[in-house]
Design an enzyme around this catalytic site. Structure first.
Site, PDB file in Angstrom:
ATOM      1  N   ARG A   9      45.846  41.033  97.689  1.00  0.00           N
ATOM      2  CA  ARG A   9      44.550  41.649  97.347  1.00  0.00           C
ATOM      3  C   ARG A   9      44.708  43.156  97.173  1.00  0.00           C
ATOM      4  O   ARG A   9      44.082  43.751  96.297  1.00  0.00           O
ATOM      5  CB  ARG A   9      43.515  41.333  98.435  1.00  0.00           C
ATOM      6  N   ARG A  65      35.306  45.461  89.138  1.00  0.00           N
ATOM      7  CA  ARG A  65      36.654  45.550  89.700  1.00  0.00           C
ATOM      8  C   ARG A  65      37.697  45.676  88.596  1.00  0.00           C
ATOM      9  O   ARG A  65      38.889  45.770  88.900  1.00  0.00           O
ATOM     10  CB  ARG A  65      36.961  44.294  90.526  1.00  0.00           C
ATOM     11  N   ARG A  80      39.672  40.814 111.217  1.00  0.00           N
ATOM     12  CA  ARG A  80      38.272  40.493 110.889  1.00  0.00           C
ATOM     13  C   ARG A  80      38.009  38.993 111.072  1.00  0.00           C
ATOM     14  O   ARG A  80      38.843  38.158 110.746  1.00  0.00           O
ATOM     15  CB  ARG A  80      37.981  40.870 109.433  1.00  0.00           C
ATOM     16  N   LYS A 120      33.131  48.394 102.595  1.00  0.00           N
ATOM     17  CA  LYS A 120      32.071  48.392 101.577  1.00  0.00           C
ATOM     18  C   LYS A 120      30.859  47.586 102.042  1.00  0.00           C
ATOM     19  O   LYS A 120      29.729  48.022 101.904  1.00  0.00           O
ATOM     20  CB  LYS A 120      32.577  47.780 100.256  1.00  0.00           C
ATOM     21  N   ARG A 157      38.385  34.276 107.360  1.00  0.00           N
ATOM     22  CA  ARG A 157      38.350  33.981 105.924  1.00  0.00           C
ATOM     23  C   ARG A 157      39.747  33.627 105.448  1.00  0.00           C
ATOM     24  O   ARG A 157      40.725  34.276 105.839  1.00  0.00           O
ATOM     25  CB  ARG A 157      37.869  35.232 105.164  1.00  0.00           C
TER      26      ARG A 157
HETATM   27  P1  AMP Z   1      35.164  40.568  98.451  1.00  0.00           P
HETATM   28  O1  AMP Z   1      34.336  39.834  99.439  1.00  0.00           O
HETATM   29  O2  AMP Z   1      34.391  41.613  97.690  1.00  0.00           O
HETATM   30  O3  AMP Z   1      36.438  41.120  99.060  1.00  0.00           O
HETATM   31  O4  AMP Z   1      35.618  39.498  97.346  1.00  0.00           O
HETATM   32  C1  AMP Z   1      36.385  38.375  97.707  1.00  0.00           C
HETATM   33  C2  AMP Z   1      37.110  37.856  96.498  1.00  0.00           C
HETATM   34  O5  AMP Z   1      36.169  37.434  95.491  1.00  0.00           O
HETATM   35  C3  AMP Z   1      38.015  38.864  95.782  1.00  0.00           C
HETATM   36  O6  AMP Z   1      39.283  38.994  96.411  1.00  0.00           O
HETATM   37  C4  AMP Z   1      38.108  38.236  94.391  1.00  0.00           C
HETATM   38  O7  AMP Z   1      38.979  37.124  94.385  1.00  0.00           O
HETATM   39  C5  AMP Z   1      36.684  37.700  94.183  1.00  0.00           C
HETATM   40  N1  AMP Z   1      35.841  38.729  93.547  1.00  0.00           N
HETATM   41  C6  AMP Z   1      34.830  39.437  94.116  1.00  0.00           C
HETATM   42  N2  AMP Z   1      34.292  40.302  93.237  1.00  0.00           N
HETATM   43  C7  AMP Z   1      34.984  40.148  92.078  1.00  0.00           C
HETATM   44  C8  AMP Z   1      34.932  40.782  90.806  1.00  0.00           C
HETATM   45  N3  AMP Z   1      34.062  41.783  90.541  1.00  0.00           N
HETATM   46  N4  AMP Z   1      35.798  40.363  89.845  1.00  0.00           N
HETATM   47  C9  AMP Z   1      36.665  39.382  90.089  1.00  0.00           C
HETATM   48  N5  AMP Z   1      36.799  38.756  91.278  1.00  0.00           N
HETATM   49  C10 AMP Z   1      35.970  39.138  92.274  1.00  0.00           C
END
Ligand code: AMP
Length: 221
Positions: A171, A88, A127, A13, A160
Site C-alpha cells: 500500500r 488517489r 490498528r 486521514k 483489517r
Molecule cells: P483506505 O481505507 O482509504 O485506506 O482504502 C482501503 C483500500 O480501498 C485502498 O488500499 C484501495 O485498495 C481501495 N481504495 C480506496 N480509495 C480508493 C481510490 N480512490 N482509488 C482506488 N482504490 C481505492
C-alpha cells in the site's frame, strides 16, 4: 466547504476527517469505507474491489470515479463534503476537477497529511477496527474496555486484511507511485495545506481548523 484529504495509509486521514465533518457539518465520503461496505454486503462492486484491496492495490479508476460521481450528487453533499481517500490517481483528480466545475462547487483546500514510513507501518500493524461500526482501535494506545469487543456497538474487533505486514508495504508503494504526484497537481492549483500528523491522535485538528477558517475568511472577503 469542499475538502480533499491526501496522505499515505495510516497517516490519520480517517480520524481527522471524522473531527472535521463534525465541526463543519459536511458529508464524509471515504472511498475505503464505501468499498468495505460493498465487500461486506457482497455486492457486484464489492466482489470486483475485494481482490485489489486485499493485495494493497488500487481499485481501477473506471470503477472508482463513477462511484464517487454518484455519491457527490446525493443531497447531503450540497452543503459541502470531505473526500477521504479520493482522489488517489491523477485521472481521478482530473475527473474530480471536471465534476466540481460542472457543479460550481470548487475545492476549498487539499490537506496533505504527512507522517514517516516508520510511523505508517507501526500504526497500521497495531490498528484494529470494529467489524460492526468501523471504529478504530490500537493495541498500544486505544484499547477497548472489554478485550475484543467494541465499546460503541458491542461487535467484534478485528484486524483489517489489508493491515497485514506484507500488504502494508504494498500500500505504501502504491501511494508513492500513484498518489504522491497529486501533491504537485494541487500545489499548482494553489490548494495545498501541509499537515504534519506525526503526533498523537487528534493533535493536528486545531491547527487544521485554523487553516481552514482562514481560507474561508479569504473566500468571503
Ligand atoms: P483506505 O481505507 O482509504 O485506506 O482504502 C482501503 C483500500 O480501498 C485502498 O488500499 C484501495 O485498495 C481501495 N481504495 C480506496 N480509495 C480508493 C481510490 N480512490 N482509488 C482506488 N482504490 C481505492
Amino acid at each position: 466547504m469542499q475538502i480533499v484529504l491526501l496522505g499515505p495509509p495510516g497517516s490519520g486521514k480517517g480520524t481527522l476527517a471524522s473531527d472535521l465533518v463534525r465541526i463543519y457539518k459536511i458529508a464524509h465520503i471515504s472511498t475505503g469505507d464505501i468499498f468495505r461496505k460493498n465487500i461486506k454486503e457482497k455486492t457486484p462492486l464489492g466482489l470486483e474491489a475485494e481482490g485489489y484491496i486485499s493485495q494493497g492495490m488500487l481499485v481501477p479508476d473506471s470503477v472508482t470515479i463513477g462511484m464517487v460521481e454518484d455519491r457527490l450528487i446525493q443531497p447531503d453533499c450540497n452543503a459541502g463534503f470531505m473526500l477521504d481517500g479520493f482522489p488517489r490517481t491523477l485521472p481521478q483528480a482530473e475527473a474530480l476537477t471536471t465534476v466540481l466545475e460542472r457543479r460550481r462547487q470548487p475545492l476549498t483546500a487539499v490537506l496533505n497529511i504527512s507522517v514517516s514510513d516508520g510511523t505508517v507501518v507501526k500504526r497500521l500493524s497495531s490498528r484494529r477496527v470494529c467489524s460492526g461500526c468501523g471504529r478504530s482501535y490500537n493495541v498500544y494506545s486505544l484499547i477497548p474496555k472489554i478485550e475484543g469487543i467494541c465499546d460503541v456497538c458491542g461487535a467484534a474487533i478485528i484486524q483489517r486484511a489489508d493491515d497485514l505486514p506484507e500488504t502494508i508495504l504494498q500500500r505504501l508503494r502504491t501511494y508513492y507511485d500513484q498518489t504522491l504526484p497529486l501533491v504537485q497537481y494541487y500545489t499548482d492549483l494553489g490548494l495545498l495545506i501541509e499537515v504534519n500528523n506525526e503526533g498523537a491522535v487528534g493533535s493536528s485538528t486545531d491547527f487544521v481548523k485554523g487553516q481552514l477558517d482562514a481560507r474561508l475568511a479569504q473566500e468571503q472577503a
